[in-house]
Design an enzyme around this catalytic site. Structure first.
Site, mmCIF file in Angstrom:
data_model
loop_
_atom_site.group_PDB
_atom_site.id
_atom_site.type_symbol
_atom_site.label_atom_id
_atom_site.label_comp_id
_atom_site.label_asym_id
_atom_site.label_seq_id
_atom_site.Cartn_x
_atom_site.Cartn_y
_atom_site.Cartn_z
ATOM 1 N N GLU A 61 0.887 -1.183 0.000
ATOM 2 C CA GLU A 61 0.000 0.000 0.000
ATOM 3 C C GLU A 61 0.911 1.216 0.000
ATOM 4 O O GLU A 61 1.368 1.667 1.048
ATOM 5 C CB GLU A 61 -0.877 0.003 1.265
ATOM 6 C CG GLU A 61 -1.848 -1.148 1.361
ATOM 7 C CD GLU A 61 -3.083 -0.948 0.491
ATOM 8 O OE1 GLU A 61 -3.214 0.097 -0.165
ATOM 9 O OE2 GLU A 61 -3.927 -1.859 0.478
ATOM 10 N N CYS A 85 -2.412 9.328 2.293
ATOM 11 C CA CYS A 85 -2.034 8.741 0.999
ATOM 12 C C CYS A 85 -3.061 9.141 -0.055
ATOM 13 O O CYS A 85 -2.757 9.197 -1.238
ATOM 14 C CB CYS A 85 -1.920 7.227 1.117
ATOM 15 S SG CYS A 85 -3.363 6.475 1.860
HETATM 16 P P1 NAD Z 1 8.181 5.103 4.737
HETATM 17 O O1 NAD Z 1 8.238 4.358 3.459
HETATM 18 O O2 NAD Z 1 9.274 6.064 5.032
HETATM 19 O O3 NAD Z 1 8.149 4.075 5.965
HETATM 20 C C1 NAD Z 1 7.181 3.057 6.076
HETATM 21 C C2 NAD Z 1 7.671 1.963 7.004
HETATM 22 O O4 NAD Z 1 8.774 1.273 6.415
HETATM 23 C C3 NAD Z 1 8.186 2.463 8.342
HETATM 24 O O5 NAD Z 1 7.692 1.597 9.344
HETATM 25 C C4 NAD Z 1 9.692 2.362 8.194
HETATM 26 O O6 NAD Z 1 10.377 2.242 9.409
HETATM 27 C C5 NAD Z 1 9.817 1.101 7.373
HETATM 28 N N1 NAD Z 1 11.060 0.925 6.595
HETATM 29 C C6 NAD Z 1 11.899 1.874 6.120
HETATM 30 N N2 NAD Z 1 12.890 1.291 5.386
HETATM 31 C C7 NAD Z 1 12.659 -0.039 5.397
HETATM 32 C C8 NAD Z 1 13.298 -1.178 4.798
HETATM 33 N N3 NAD Z 1 14.381 -1.049 4.023
HETATM 34 N N4 NAD Z 1 12.772 -2.408 5.003
HETATM 35 C C9 NAD Z 1 11.651 -2.550 5.755
HETATM 36 N N5 NAD Z 1 11.005 -1.515 6.350
HETATM 37 C C10 NAD Z 1 11.493 -0.271 6.163
HETATM 38 O O7 NAD Z 1 6.751 5.839 4.782
HETATM 39 P P2 NAD Z 1 6.223 6.941 5.779
HETATM 40 O O8 NAD Z 1 6.956 8.226 5.546
HETATM 41 O O9 NAD Z 1 6.135 6.418 7.173
HETATM 42 O O10 NAD Z 1 4.707 7.098 5.272
HETATM 43 C C11 NAD Z 1 4.293 7.936 4.245
HETATM 44 C C12 NAD Z 1 4.085 7.161 2.960
HETATM 45 O O11 NAD Z 1 3.172 6.093 3.157
HETATM 46 C C13 NAD Z 1 3.484 8.011 1.855
HETATM 47 O O12 NAD Z 1 4.119 7.716 0.653
HETATM 48 C C14 NAD Z 1 2.033 7.572 1.838
HETATM 49 O O13 NAD Z 1 1.372 7.796 0.612
HETATM 50 C C15 NAD Z 1 2.168 6.118 2.147
HETATM 51 N N6 NAD Z 1 0.911 5.562 2.644
HETATM 52 C C16 NAD Z 1 0.206 4.750 1.812
HETATM 53 C C17 NAD Z 1 -1.010 4.247 2.225
HETATM 54 C C18 NAD Z 1 -1.828 3.385 1.312
HETATM 55 O O14 NAD Z 1 -2.751 2.747 1.803
HETATM 56 N N7 NAD Z 1 -1.567 3.328 0.028
HETATM 57 C C19 NAD Z 1 -1.492 4.531 3.514
HETATM 58 C C20 NAD Z 1 -0.723 5.341 4.342
HETATM 59 C C21 NAD Z 1 0.489 5.859 3.891
#
Ligand code: NAD
Length: 543
Positions: free
Chosen positions: A291, A325
């Site tokens: 997502e 998002c």
């Molecule tokens: P992010 O990608 O920075 O982090 C998401 C998660 O991934 C965090 O828990 C982080 O610690 C973890 N992470 C980071 N690097 C990793 C790796 N290499 N391996 C495994 N895990 C890792 O996202 P964010 O800044 O927390 O959230 C914002 C983003 O999320 C936006 O792009 C938003 O659109 C998206 N989002 C999407 C939805 C959806 O349903 N499509 C819903 C909410 C947020």
């Protein structure tokens, strides 16, 4: 490293755990919110790992209030070894859970719903305090968790496989759903409660145990939620690792993503990290549910009800300070109504201040409609995006842009409308901030083309009163997103339908609809109750 004595739930929340950390007193504002959930208010270290026992000996994560910059909690995260241990505990717990009849899991889910329902307001306030969204949205987010619990409880008695006719006499074919085992849940900062709720409810009801790694910047929400679930599991004789928690950063996330003991990884986050996660899970032939980022457009056609469109655009572009998002980032206006609609929007945008109708301020103040960005890093991304758009020839249409001072510090910025050049890269990238890009179109076909001409495919909305345009928008020549609305904004979905996006948003579906079908392994079972051994397609194999 830090000396940590664990905090059993029964102890008073204010108990001092480590003299090195328990030296700070919190603002009354933060204390009120944390005390309502029995979280420490004296700066003592909070265990950030739960697999039946609370613990954690990894790095300390500070939880920082985005509205004030105040450190509101210090969490001792899981290290890599502890994460592996928690994965094994979760795997063990999955065996017990899969043996439990579905409707009994439904009863556990109903009790989780009750536990959450009793604390909806308190948990909502914690979301506002730690993530920064306004109070009614914080509460709304918890309500989504409550709603999906209701949904999952019903699902526990209705998750149906299928019985299919066989071409062979006295044969029958079944399609049977069974649990996968362990579902790893990696969540983003902007929905620190609901995204987990969608996944926990559907994973648990389908018979899977879960291990949750929340965003490193919202650990308190995760701890508070897990503390509400823990007694329910205990009361029902289930091990805590049915719903394990490992607070941590990238290293912890990587352990979960890379582990072949985690049957499915449900990842919510940016496209960049999601791409990495998807590849790693694919490499071990695990299951991934992605997502990822959105870049959502609203199209306002010449025959739209402009007042309705106005309300929807303001909520979706300004609400949550542009950090959903599904936030509206692109606005395509029919040339004939464009000037009028922009001036209607600017009336609100240009009045936004701590004093006026679109009030910016403390997310915990009921009157606030605009809260802060989540981190100072996000403010920088917002500023860089605006600077880039202007450098490349685009214009800022709002009177004000940049950092906003609401008198409490924090990461507040002005919601901003821009008119970028047609080929500006901002049209195809998600900037997670309240920047709304505007352009004009002449025909619906052109607007649909613009909507679809980006890598992301999460949410899109058309405002029109023309039934032919509605049909076109929803059909094969229409919008290519996972959420395609008419006369409803891009954000604020209900849990009843499957939620998720296409293309670089990851193709995942969570929450309602048929999303549960991803959380199971399907078996097609042909059963022969005859006394003969015919082959399919009339094949003859003479033995
Ligand atoms: P992010 O990608 O920075 O982090 C998401 C998660 O991934 C965090 O828990 C982080 O610690 C973890 N992470 C980071 N690097 C990793 C790796 N290499 N391996 C495994 N895990 C890792 O996202 P964010 O800044 O927390 O959230 C914002 C983003 O999320 C936006 O792009 C938003 O659109 C998206 N989002 C999407 C939805 C959806 O349903 N499509 C819903 C909410 C947020």
């Amino acid at each position: 490293m830090y000396a940590l004595r664990l905090l059993p739930l029964a102890r008073p929340a204010h108990r001092v755990l480590s003299p090195h950390h328990a030296t700070r007193s919190l603002s009354a504002r933060a204390s009120r919110v944390l005390s309502a959930l029995d979280l420490p208010t004296d700066g003592s270290l909070i265990p950030g790992m739960y697999d039946g026992q609370w613990g954690g000996s990894g790095a300390v994560q500070k939880s920082i209030c985005p509205a004030t910059g105040e450190v509101i909690g210090q969490v001792q995260t899981a290290n890599v070894e502890e994460t592996q241990r928690a994965i094994q505990a979760t795997k063990g717990a999955s065996i017990l859970l899969r043996r439990m009849p579905g409707p009994q899991r439904g009863e556990v889910m109903r009790q989780i719903r009750e536990a959450l329902g009793a604390k909806t307001a308190a948990l909502g306030d914690l979301v506002s305090l730690e993530m920064g969204k306004i109070r009614s949205e914080g509460k709304g987010e918890v309500q989504e968790f409550v709603d999906i619990c209701d949904y999952a409880t019903g699902l526990s008695r209705s998750m149906a496989g299928r019985v299919l006719p066989s071409e062979r006499p006295e044969h029958v074919i079944y399609e049977i759903p069974n649990p996968l085992g362990v579902v790893g849940i990696l969540s983003a900062f902007n929905f620190p409660v609901a995204v987990y709720g969608w996944n926990l409810a559907i994973a648990m009801i389908t018979g899977n145990s879960t291990i949750w790694k929340p965003s490193p910047t919202t650990p308190l929400c995760a701890i508070a939620v897990t503390r509400l679930i823990q007694p329910v599991l205990e009361r029902n004789g289930l091990p805590g690792a049915v719903a394990a928690l490992v607070c941590g950063d990238v290293a912890v996330g990587k352990e979960i993503v890379g582990s072949s003991d985690v049957d499915m990884v449900s990842f919510t986050g940016s496209e960049k990290i999601g791409k990495e996660v998807g590849k790693v899970v694919q490499d071990r032939f695990g299951k991934a549910l992605l997502e990822l980022g959105g870049n959502n457009a609203v199209i306002v056609d010449k025959d739209a009800d402009l007042q309705m469109a106005l309300q929807a655009v303001i909520f979706a572009a300004v609400g949550t300070a542009g950090q959903r998002c599904t936030s509206t980032r692109r606005l395509y206006l029919h040339r004939s109504i464009s000037a009028q609609f922009i001036s209607m929007l600017l009336k609100y945008y240009d009045s936004a201040s701590s004093q006026t109708t679109l009030k910016a301020g403390d997310p915990l103040d009921d009157a606030s409609l605009i809260g802060p960005l989540h981190t100072s890093g996000a403010v920088k991304l917002y500023e860089d995006a605006l600077a880039g758009i202007q450098k490349r020839g685009g214009k800022v249409l709002t009177k004000r842009s940049g950092k906003m001072d609401v008198g409490m510090g924090g990461n507040f910025v002005w919601p901003t409308i821009v008119r970028p050049t047609n080929d500006d890269p901002c049209w195809t990238t998600e900037t997670f901030a309240p920047i709304l890009s505007v352009a004009e179109f002449d025909t619906l076909e052109e607007a649909i083309h613009l909507n679809n001409a980006v890598p992301q495919g999460l949410s899109a909305s058309l405002f029109t009163t023309n039934i032919q345009s509605m049909g076109k928008w929803l059909g094969p020549e229409g919008a290519d997103c996972g959420i395609v609305n008419i006369n409803v904004g891009t954000s604020g979905a209900e849990i009843g339908a499957g939620f998720g996006g296409n293309k670089s948003t990851g193709w995942g579906r969570e929450s309602g609809g048929d999303a549960w079908k991803q959380y199971v392994r399907w078996s097609a079972a042909t059963v022969n109750y005859s006394s003969k051994m015919p082959l399919a397609q009339g094949v003859s194999f003479g033995v």
